[in-house]
Design a protein around this motif. Structure first.
Motif, PDB file in Angstrom:
ATOM      1  N   LYS A  36       0.810  -1.219  -0.066  1.00 30.31           N
ATOM      2  CA  LYS A  36       0.152  -0.022  -0.055  1.00 30.31           C
ATOM      3  C   LYS A  36       0.922   1.317   0.005  1.00 30.31           C
ATOM      4  N   LEU A  37       2.153   1.198   0.222  1.00 34.50           N
ATOM      5  CA  LEU A  37       2.831   2.434   0.415  1.00 34.50           C
ATOM      6  C   LEU A  37       3.455   2.761  -1.161  1.00 34.50           C
ATOM      7  N   VAL A  38       3.130   3.771  -1.204  1.00 32.96           N
ATOM      8  CA  VAL A  38       3.531   4.512  -2.810  1.00 32.96           C
ATOM      9  C   VAL A  38       3.968   5.917  -2.415  1.00 32.96           C
ATOM     10  N   LEU A  39       5.291   6.134  -3.007  1.00 38.59           N
ATOM     11  CA  LEU A  39       5.763   7.593  -2.766  1.00 38.59           C
ATOM     12  C   LEU A  39       4.869   8.516  -3.518  1.00 38.59           C
ATOM     13  N   GLU A  40       4.397   9.671  -3.022  1.00 41.84           N
ATOM     14  CA  GLU A  40       3.246  10.326  -3.496  1.00 41.84           C
ATOM     15  C   GLU A  40       3.964  11.506  -4.286  1.00 41.84           C
ATOM     16  N   LYS A  41       5.372  11.919  -3.737  1.00 38.53           N
ATOM     17  CA  LYS A  41       5.899  13.049  -4.648  1.00 38.53           C
ATOM     18  C   LYS A  41       7.273  12.674  -4.869  1.00 38.53           C
ATOM     19  N   ASP A  42       8.187  13.365  -5.750  1.00 44.41           N
ATOM     20  CA  ASP A  42       9.358  13.102  -5.952  1.00 44.41           C
ATOM     21  C   ASP A  42      10.256  13.380  -4.768  1.00 44.41           C
ATOM     22  N   GLY A  43      11.272  12.679  -4.675  1.00 44.48           N
ATOM     23  CA  GLY A  43      12.197  12.655  -3.457  1.00 44.48           C
ATOM     24  C   GLY A  43      13.559  12.273  -3.653  1.00 44.48           C
ATOM     25  N   LYS A  44      14.294  12.129  -2.502  1.00 45.72           N
ATOM     26  CA  LYS A  44      15.758  11.724  -2.440  1.00 45.72           C
ATOM     27  C   LYS A  44      15.820  10.845  -1.425  1.00 45.72           C
ATOM     28  N   ASP A  45      16.634   9.506  -2.138  1.00 49.53           N
ATOM     29  CA  ASP A  45      16.982   8.382  -1.353  1.00 49.53           C
ATOM     30  C   ASP A  45      17.848   8.902  -0.045  1.00 49.53           C
ATOM     31  N   PRO A  46      17.348   8.564   1.099  1.00 48.11           N
ATOM     32  CA  PRO A  46      17.955   9.150   2.238  1.00 48.11           C
ATOM     33  C   PRO A  46      19.632   8.289   2.528  1.00 48.11           C
TER      34      PRO A  46
END
Length: 83
Positions: A31-41
């Motif tokens: 169910k988890l989907v990234l909702e906006k562009d981001g950066k791999d921590p």
């Protein structure tokens, strides 16, 4: 040097384990989907919205470029999250 090696590892993992496209079937499985562009921590690579390689830490979602980065984060999230 250590950060550079992690970055190289992430690039090779990214190439071999390209991000999964978002489909109805993928969102039903996880169910988890990234909702906006981001950066791999972990390695700092850009992560596109829609990736299913996501972990939640302190109620905040984090996206990853590869399974390797996600596994590293899941083992020690406090190491990669800025305070």
């Amino acid at each position: 040097m250590k950060d550079y090696l992690i970055f190289l590892l992430c690039i090779s993992c990214y190439i071999t384990n390209a991000q999964e496209p978002v489909t109805k079937q993928a969102t039903q499985k996880q169910k988890l989907v990234l909702e906006k562009d981001g950066k791999d921590p972990v390695c700092g690579m850009k992560v596109k919205k829609g990736t299913t390689l996501v972990s939640t830490y302190k109620e905040k979602p984090y996206g990853f470029c590869s399974k390797v980065c996600k596994e590293r984060f899941d083992k020690e999230p406090e190491k990669y999250v800025k305070k």
